[in-house]
Design an enzyme around this catalytic site. Structure first.
Site, mmCIF file in Angstrom:
data_model
loop_
_atom_site.group_PDB
_atom_site.id
_atom_site.type_symbol
_atom_site.label_atom_id
_atom_site.label_comp_id
_atom_site.label_asym_id
_atom_site.label_seq_id
_atom_site.Cartn_x
_atom_site.Cartn_y
_atom_site.Cartn_z
ATOM 1 N N GLY A 198 0.741 -1.205 -0.111
ATOM 2 C CA GLY A 198 -0.057 -0.021 0.105
ATOM 3 C C GLY A 198 0.930 1.482 -0.048
ATOM 4 N N ASN A 202 1.729 3.108 -2.669
ATOM 5 C CA ASN A 202 1.018 3.973 -3.358
ATOM 6 C C ASN A 202 -0.152 4.582 -2.847
ATOM 7 O OD1 ASN A 202 2.349 4.384 -6.315
ATOM 8 N ND2 ASN A 202 2.656 2.186 -5.950
ATOM 9 N N MET A 240 -3.573 -6.810 -7.711
ATOM 10 C CA MET A 240 -2.787 -7.928 -8.399
ATOM 11 C C MET A 240 -3.835 -8.960 -9.013
ATOM 12 S SD MET A 240 0.146 -6.177 -8.418
ATOM 13 C CE MET A 240 1.489 -7.401 -8.876
ATOM 14 N N ARG A 241 -4.958 -8.476 -9.496
ATOM 15 C CA ARG A 241 -5.922 -9.244 -10.136
ATOM 16 C C ARG A 241 -6.387 -8.850 -11.432
ATOM 17 N NH1 ARG A 241 -9.141 -13.263 -7.463
ATOM 18 N NH2 ARG A 241 -10.733 -12.543 -9.118
ATOM 19 N N ILE A 242 -6.307 -9.729 -12.535
ATOM 20 C CA ILE A 242 -7.088 -9.531 -13.622
ATOM 21 C C ILE A 242 -8.421 -9.215 -13.432
ATOM 22 C CG2 ILE A 242 -7.646 -10.475 -15.740
ATOM 23 C CD1 ILE A 242 -4.801 -12.037 -15.722
ATOM 24 N N ASN A 256 -4.902 2.682 -13.462
ATOM 25 C CA ASN A 256 -3.915 1.625 -12.863
ATOM 26 C C ASN A 256 -2.557 2.118 -13.032
ATOM 27 O OD1 ASN A 256 -3.108 -0.957 -11.903
ATOM 28 N ND2 ASN A 256 -2.517 -1.418 -13.771
ATOM 29 N N HIS A 298 1.127 0.750 -13.173
ATOM 30 C CA HIS A 298 1.924 -0.396 -13.687
ATOM 31 C C HIS A 298 3.557 -0.135 -13.673
ATOM 32 C CE1 HIS A 298 2.641 -4.557 -15.445
ATOM 33 N NE2 HIS A 298 3.418 -3.810 -16.338
ATOM 34 N N SER A 309 3.815 3.568 -15.458
ATOM 35 C CA SER A 309 3.031 4.071 -16.199
ATOM 36 C C SER A 309 1.664 4.140 -15.445
ATOM 37 C CB SER A 309 2.615 3.100 -17.436
ATOM 38 O OG SER A 309 3.874 3.034 -18.271
ATOM 39 N N THR A 362 -8.698 -1.084 -19.316
ATOM 40 C CA THR A 362 -9.619 -1.516 -20.043
ATOM 41 C C THR A 362 -9.724 -2.971 -19.871
ATOM 42 O OG1 THR A 362 -7.842 -1.839 -21.885
ATOM 43 C CG2 THR A 362 -9.103 0.306 -21.735
#
Ligand code: GAR
Length: 210
Positions: free
Chosen positions: A12, A14, A90-92, A107, A109, A136, A141
């Site tokens: 955490g 960020n 950390m999930r799709i 997000n 990354h 980034s 999406t």
């Protein structure tokens, strides 16, 4: 003020940078919730310490990814959030479930997208012999780490850098980048104007903000 919910799976830092920026007065948002898929995430404790409501969903309680994501967005909708920030989540996320949030979810990354989508970005940059690395912030999406990039921070890879050093040095830049982008969001200076196109101050940009 923009109502923002944050999703995080880990330590955490960020999230902490976002809270610090808000407390310093430079980030005009209200954090309405922090959600996690990990009950022990450090981010949850940071949120509690800051008086931000939290919730956790355990993926094991859901039969499918989509079931999890539908419940995730149901909870997020209930918070009244206008914008979602993934800060180490950390999930799709299922593309159909997230569709209503496209343009309102960002997000961070740890790579210079489109390089190194997915995991182990620092290691992959080192193994490729890259001269530079970075982070980034992009709109989320249906395509994993594939949404249009809003802004990037770049750092030089130093001789002798290992994965941990590189990750740590980059993290300091992430902590600047994410609050900076969220500030632009709160000031309504960023818009997703097409599936692959970002506008800054009402004008399409051809490259990520630096
Ligand atoms: C950050 O480096 C973030 O960029 C990365 O996870 C870390 C979370 O750190 N995110 C991803 O890899 C997303 N695919 P934090 O929990 O201390 O903010």
């Amino acid at each position: 003020r923009l109502r923002v919910a944050v999703l995080a799976s880990g330590r955490g830092s960020n999230l902490q940078a976002l809270i610090a920026a808000r407390d310093a007065g430079g980030l005009p948002v209200d954090f309405v919730a922090v959600g996690s898929d990990k009950k022990d995430a450090g981010a949850l404790q940071l949120a509690k310490d800051a008086g931000i409501p939290t919730f956790t969903l355990n993926p094991k309680d859901f039969a499918t990814r989509r079931d999890f994501d539908v419940e995730l967005f149901r909870q997020l909708d209930a918070t009244g959030a206008q914008m979602l920030v993934l800060a180490g989540f950390m999930r799709i996320i299922d593309g159909e479930a997230l569709a209503p949030w496209v343009g309102r979810m960002i997000n961070i990354h740890p790579s210079l997208l489109p390089k190194y989508r997915g995991l182990h970005t620092h290691r992959r940059a080192l193994e490729a012999g890259d001269a530079e690395h970075g982070a980034s912030v992009h709109y989320v999406t249906a395509e994993l780490d594939g949404g249009p990039v809003i802004a990037q921070a770049r750092i030089v890879i130093q001789p002798g850098d290992d994965e941990a050093q590189l990750a740590q040095r980059l993290l300091g830049f992430e902590h600047q980048l994410l609050p900076a982008v969220l500030t632009l969001m709160a000031e309504q200076r960023l818009t997703l104007i097409a599936p692959d196109r970002v506008a800054f101050n009402g004008k399409a940009i051809d490259a990520p903000l630096q």
